[in-house]
Design a protein around this motif. Sequence first.
Motif, PDB file in Angstrom:
ATOM      1  N   HIS A 131       1.662   0.201   4.685  1.00  0.00           N
ATOM      2  CA  HIS A 131       1.241  -0.944   5.496  1.00  0.00           C
ATOM      3  C   HIS A 131       2.389  -1.343   6.403  1.00  0.00           C
ATOM      4  CE1 HIS A 131      -0.391  -5.191   6.088  1.00  0.00           C
ATOM      5  NE2 HIS A 131      -1.264  -4.362   6.611  1.00  0.00           N
ATOM      6  N   HIS A 134      -9.242 -10.800  10.282  1.00  0.00           N
ATOM      7  CA  HIS A 134      -7.796 -11.019  10.181  1.00  0.00           C
ATOM      8  C   HIS A 134      -7.095 -10.338  11.337  1.00  0.00           C
ATOM      9  CE1 HIS A 134      -7.658  -6.877   8.630  1.00  0.00           C
ATOM     10  NE2 HIS A 134      -6.342  -6.914   8.758  1.00  0.00           N
ATOM     11  N   ILE A 156       1.933  -6.990   9.091  1.00  0.00           N
ATOM     12  CA  ILE A 156       1.474  -8.065   8.216  1.00  0.00           C
ATOM     13  C   ILE A 156       0.041  -8.408   8.602  1.00  0.00           C
ATOM     14  CG2 ILE A 156       3.752  -9.070   7.792  1.00  0.00           C
ATOM     15  CD1 ILE A 156       3.036 -11.267   9.861  1.00  0.00           C
ATOM     16  N   ASP A 157      -0.703  -8.946   7.651  1.00  0.00           N
ATOM     17  CA  ASP A 157      -2.069  -9.382   7.924  1.00  0.00           C
ATOM     18  C   ASP A 157      -2.111 -10.900   7.887  1.00  0.00           C
ATOM     19  OD1 ASP A 157      -2.900  -6.783   8.058  1.00  0.00           O
ATOM     20  OD2 ASP A 157      -3.603  -6.703   5.978  1.00  0.00           O
ATOM     21  N   HIS A 166      -4.047  -7.899  12.183  1.00  0.00           N
ATOM     22  CA  HIS A 166      -3.025  -6.994  11.665  1.00  0.00           C
ATOM     23  C   HIS A 166      -1.966  -6.932  12.756  1.00  0.00           C
ATOM     24  CE1 HIS A 166      -1.168  -3.399   9.878  1.00  0.00           C
ATOM     25  NE2 HIS A 166      -1.077  -2.964  11.117  1.00  0.00           N
ATOM     26  N   ARG A 222       0.848  -1.204   0.000  1.00  0.00           N
ATOM     27  CA  ARG A 222       0.000   0.000   0.000  1.00  0.00           C
ATOM     28  C   ARG A 222       0.884   1.256   0.000  1.00  0.00           C
ATOM     29  NH1 ARG A 222      -3.968  -2.328   4.773  1.00  0.00           N
ATOM     30  NH2 ARG A 222      -3.786  -4.462   4.079  1.00  0.00           N
TER      31      ARG A 222
HETATM   32 ZN   LIG Z   1      -2.861  -4.826   8.031  1.00  0.00          ZN
END
Ligand SMILES: [Zn+2]
Length: 298
Positions: A60, A139, A63-64, A141, A56
Amino acid sequence: MYDYLRRFLIVFAVALCIGLLFVSATVSFAEANEKYETVNFIWPTVGMVSDTFGTRSGKHYGIDIAAPRGTEVVSVSDGVVTKSYYSNTYGNVVFIEHTDDFETVYAHLHKRIVEEGDIVYQGEQIGTVGDTGRSSGDHLHFEVHNGNWTMAKNNAIDPFLLLGEDQNTFFVLSDDVKENKQYKVASASTKPELEFHEGSGSQYTVVKVKKGDTLWSIADKYQVSVHDIKILNGLKSDNILVNQNIKIVSKGNYIVQKGDNLWKIAEQSGVSITELKKINDLQGDTIKVGTLLKVRKE
Ligand SMILES: [Zn+2]
C-alpha cells in the motif's frame, strides 16, 4: 614485517570504506529530512484516515482517507497536472507535479475537474471523493512520490512525512478518530495574485513548456511580454515547469495594464471606444487590469 604491514593496510582500508558508507548514508538521510521539512503540504481532503502507508505487506503505497462521496479533493501544493484520466485500478485519477520534484496522486475520484497541463494552486479543488476503479467504498487514495511516479512506485514515500503536524497524533481507526478527529485541510486556498478575466479561446493560444524554456525565451519567441504571460496565466513567480500549458495572447488582442483606460487603449489601437465596447461586450466605461480585450475588428 612486510606481511604485517600489508594486513594492517587492508584492515585500515576496509575500516575506511565502512566509515565512508556510514557517513554518506547519514548525509543522504539528513538531506531527505531537510527536503521534507521545507515542504508545506496541506491535507488533500477532509475525512478519516482508514489505512496508512506500507500496509498490505508493504504494497500500500499511499494513505486512504474515507469521506462521503462528493467531498472536495484539493491539491496539497502548487503544481501542474501531469495526468488526469480513468484507470481500471486507480479509477478517476489525477497526478500533480510540484516543485522540489514531488509528484502526488489522487485516486478513486468520483469526478475530476482538472486536465493535463492545468496549473493548480495549493487548496484548489481538483475533484471529488468517490469509489471508482479498484476500490471498496468512498475514499481518497493519496500517494506522494519523491521524484516521479513510476509503475513500480519505488519513489513512494509516507505522505504523513509531509502532511503537517498531525502526523504524531494519529490513531488510525481508533475510537478517538472515529468519533472526534476529522482532519481538516490545514490552510486556506491560495489564489493567484494577478487576476485574469477569461477571454474567449480564440484570444490566446496555448503552448506547452519544453525542457530548457524560460518565461523570457517564450516571450521572445511569441513576441509578447513576460508581464503579459504572467497576468494571462496567473503566475505568481517566474518559475515554469516542463509540460505546463502557457497561454499566449493572440495578435489583435490586448491585456489591460495598470493605468490603462478605454480612451488610451482606443487611441493606441486605432479602434473607436464605441467599437471597442461593442466587440468586447463591455457595459460600462471601466475595465479591470488583466482583462483580455479584442482590439481589432473581426
Ligand atoms: Zn489506498
